[in-house]
Design a protein around this motif. Structure first.
Motif, PDB file in Angstrom:
ATOM      1  N   ASP A  88       0.853  -1.192   0.000  1.00  0.00           N
ATOM      2  CA  ASP A  88       0.000   0.000   0.000  1.00  0.00           C
ATOM      3  C   ASP A  88       0.890   1.243   0.000  1.00  0.00           C
ATOM      4  N   PHE A  89       0.538   2.224  -0.852  1.00  0.00           N
ATOM      5  CA  PHE A  89       1.319   3.446  -0.982  1.00  0.00           C
ATOM      6  C   PHE A  89       0.490   4.664  -0.598  1.00  0.00           C
ATOM      7  N   ALA A  90       1.166   5.768  -0.291  1.00  0.00           N
ATOM      8  CA  ALA A  90       0.501   6.993   0.154  1.00  0.00           C
ATOM      9  C   ALA A  90      -0.297   7.655  -0.966  1.00  0.00           C
ATOM     10  N   GLY A  91       0.113   7.469  -2.200  1.00  0.00           N
ATOM     11  CA  GLY A  91      -0.592   8.075  -3.331  1.00  0.00           C
ATOM     12  C   GLY A  91      -0.771   7.066  -4.444  1.00  0.00           C
ATOM     13  N   SER A  92      -1.477   7.487  -5.474  1.00  0.00           N
ATOM     14  CA  SER A  92      -1.702   6.603  -6.625  1.00  0.00           C
ATOM     15  C   SER A  92      -0.375   6.273  -7.292  1.00  0.00           C
ATOM     16  N   ILE A  93      -0.305   5.062  -7.811  1.00  0.00           N
ATOM     17  CA  ILE A  93       0.900   4.622  -8.508  1.00  0.00           C
ATOM     18  C   ILE A  93       0.543   4.258  -9.948  1.00  0.00           C
ATOM     19  N   GLU A  94       1.530   4.359 -10.820  1.00  0.00           N
ATOM     20  CA  GLU A  94       1.323   4.116 -12.246  1.00  0.00           C
ATOM     21  C   GLU A  94       1.379   2.621 -12.561  1.00  0.00           C
ATOM     22  N   GLU A  95       0.781   2.247 -13.697  1.00  0.00           N
ATOM     23  CA  GLU A  95       0.751   0.855 -14.147  1.00  0.00           C
ATOM     24  C   GLU A  95       2.148   0.283 -14.390  1.00  0.00           C
ATOM     25  N   LEU A  96       3.138   1.140 -14.624  1.00  0.00           N
ATOM     26  CA  LEU A  96       4.508   0.688 -14.873  1.00  0.00           C
ATOM     27  C   LEU A  96       5.169   0.106 -13.628  1.00  0.00           C
ATOM     28  N   SER A  97       4.553   0.285 -12.474  1.00  0.00           N
ATOM     29  CA  SER A  97       5.126  -0.166 -11.210  1.00  0.00           C
ATOM     30  C   SER A  97       5.262  -1.688 -11.187  1.00  0.00           C
ATOM     31  N   THR A  98       6.338  -2.173 -10.537  1.00  0.00           N
ATOM     32  CA  THR A  98       6.610  -3.609 -10.523  1.00  0.00           C
ATOM     33  C   THR A  98       7.062  -4.081  -9.149  1.00  0.00           C
ATOM     34  N   MET A  99       6.971  -5.380  -8.954  1.00  0.00           N
ATOM     35  CA  MET A  99       7.550  -6.004  -7.762  1.00  0.00           C
ATOM     36  C   MET A  99       8.127  -7.352  -8.149  1.00  0.00           C
ATOM     37  N   LYS A 100       9.225  -7.709  -7.471  1.00  0.00           N
ATOM     38  CA  LYS A 100       9.840  -9.022  -7.627  1.00  0.00           C
ATOM     39  C   LYS A 100       9.930  -9.639  -6.243  1.00  0.00           C
ATOM     40  N   LEU A 101       9.776 -10.941  -6.178  1.00  0.00           N
ATOM     41  CA  LEU A 101       9.948 -11.670  -4.934  1.00  0.00           C
ATOM     42  C   LEU A 101      11.248 -12.461  -5.055  1.00  0.00           C
ATOM     43  N   LEU A 153       5.988 -15.001  -9.638  1.00  0.00           N
ATOM     44  CA  LEU A 153       4.671 -14.490  -9.252  1.00  0.00           C
ATOM     45  C   LEU A 153       3.749 -14.703 -10.448  1.00  0.00           C
ATOM     46  N   SER A 154       2.557 -15.286 -10.201  1.00  0.00           N
ATOM     47  CA  SER A 154       1.643 -15.556 -11.317  1.00  0.00           C
ATOM     48  C   SER A 154       1.094 -14.271 -11.910  1.00  0.00           C
ATOM     49  N   GLN A 155       0.935 -13.230 -11.076  1.00  0.00           N
ATOM     50  CA  GLN A 155       0.484 -11.942 -11.586  1.00  0.00           C
ATOM     51  C   GLN A 155       0.825 -10.827 -10.604  1.00  0.00           C
ATOM     52  N   VAL A 156       0.983  -9.647 -11.152  1.00  0.00           N
ATOM     53  CA  VAL A 156       1.178  -8.442 -10.349  1.00  0.00           C
ATOM     54  C   VAL A 156       0.202  -7.407 -10.889  1.00  0.00           C
ATOM     55  N   GLN A 157      -0.677  -6.909 -10.013  1.00  0.00           N
ATOM     56  CA  GLN A 157      -1.684  -5.936 -10.426  1.00  0.00           C
ATOM     57  C   GLN A 157      -1.492  -4.631  -9.672  1.00  0.00           C
ATOM     58  N   VAL A 158      -1.679  -3.520 -10.381  1.00  0.00           N
ATOM     59  CA  VAL A 158      -1.658  -2.193  -9.770  1.00  0.00           C
ATOM     60  C   VAL A 158      -3.099  -1.723  -9.687  1.00  0.00           C
ATOM     61  N   GLN A 159      -3.516  -1.337  -8.470  1.00  0.00           N
ATOM     62  CA  GLN A 159      -4.891  -0.897  -8.235  1.00  0.00           C
ATOM     63  C   GLN A 159      -4.854   0.411  -7.450  1.00  0.00           C
ATOM     64  N   ASP A 160      -4.789   1.554  -8.144  1.00  0.00           N
ATOM     65  CA  ASP A 160      -4.756   2.899  -7.560  1.00  0.00           C
ATOM     66  C   ASP A 160      -3.551   3.073  -6.642  1.00  0.00           C
ATOM     67  N   LYS A 161      -3.700   2.847  -5.333  1.00  0.00           N
ATOM     68  CA  LYS A 161      -2.609   3.028  -4.375  1.00  0.00           C
ATOM     69  C   LYS A 161      -2.015   1.696  -3.928  1.00  0.00           C
ATOM     70  N   LYS A 162      -2.403   0.600  -4.573  1.00  0.00           N
ATOM     71  CA  LYS A 162      -1.987  -0.743  -4.162  1.00  0.00           C
ATOM     72  C   LYS A 162      -1.309  -1.478  -5.295  1.00  0.00           C
ATOM     73  N   MET A 163      -0.385  -2.358  -4.906  1.00  0.00           N
ATOM     74  CA  MET A 163       0.196  -3.304  -5.842  1.00  0.00           C
ATOM     75  C   MET A 163       0.047  -4.674  -5.188  1.00  0.00           C
ATOM     76  N   VAL A 164      -0.541  -5.619  -5.935  1.00  0.00           N
ATOM     77  CA  VAL A 164      -0.818  -6.951  -5.396  1.00  0.00           C
ATOM     78  C   VAL A 164      -0.155  -7.986  -6.283  1.00  0.00           C
ATOM     79  N   GLY A 165       0.616  -8.879  -5.664  1.00  0.00           N
ATOM     80  CA  GLY A 165       1.265  -9.965  -6.390  1.00  0.00           C
ATOM     81  C   GLY A 165       0.863 -11.304  -5.795  1.00  0.00           C
ATOM     82  N   SER A 166       0.689 -12.300  -6.650  1.00  0.00           N
ATOM     83  CA  SER A 166       0.294 -13.636  -6.206  1.00  0.00           C
ATOM     84  C   SER A 166       1.398 -14.637  -6.528  1.00  0.00           C
TER      85      SER A 166
END
Length: 178
Positions: free
Chosen positions: A46-59, A68-81
């Motif tokens: 969770d982030f303080a402000g909106s984040i762009e679709e270009l945002s990424t995460m690696k585990l 990770l099967s998917q990484v989704q950006v949702q306004d102020k959140k990034m979710v990875g499974s």
């Protein structure tokens, strides 16, 4: 002279807004240094402000990327499974975002997985795992300090540039009056 004072006052009112324009990580699941004892279905940042679709995460585990099967950006959140259940061990979430202001920001969140079923297999190696966990926590604290230092330097540079700009404008107005 009144115009100069007014401009300086406006500048100092605007500085806190400018200095806090960068989006920062406000919370995560799992949290920094957390020991996860149940299967983890998703990683949430969770982030303080909106984040762009270009945002990424690696585990990462032991220096290697965990799928990770998917990484989704949702306004102020990034979710990875995770693609598969996570094995016991130390992990690092390595994230990079582009905030609303367009500046790239990156960071890391470290956590440990210790699920009871696998715990029996690793009881002999537990002292080593505890040392690794402490090292990961220390690294996480250093990374947070580095990120804070970077934000402080950016703020200081912004303030200096604004002061120089205001002084330049003030001098221009002064020359026009003469």
């Amino acid at each position: 002279m009144k115009k100069i004072l007014f401009m300086l006052m406006c500048m100092f009112i605007c500085i806190p807004t400018i200095a806090n324009a960068h989006t920062e990580l406000t919370s995560s699941n799992p949290k920094e240094g957390q020991m996860v004892t149940e299967e983890l279905d998703e990683i949430v940042l969770d982030f303080a402000g909106s984040i762009e679709e270009l945002s990424t995460m690696k585990l990462m585990k032991d220096g290697e990327e965990v799928s990770l099967s998917q990484v989704q950006v949702q306004d102020k959140k990034m979710v990875g499974s995770p693609s598969a259940p996570l094995e016991n061990g130390s992990y690092i979430i390595d994230w990079t975002i582009a905030g609303e202001d367009g500046h790239p920001i990156s960071g890391k969140v470290s956590f440990t997985v210790q699920i009871k079923q696998m715990q029996e297999e690793k009881e002999e190696a537990q002292p080593k795992a505890a040392n690794k966990e402490n090292e990961q926590q220390d690294k996480g604290e250093v990374q947070k300090e580095n990120q804070t230092s970077s934000n402080s330097v950016t703020t200081i540079i912004t303030v200096i540039l604004l002061v120089v700009l205001c002084l330049g404008v003030a001098l221009m107005f002064r020359k026009k009056r003469k």
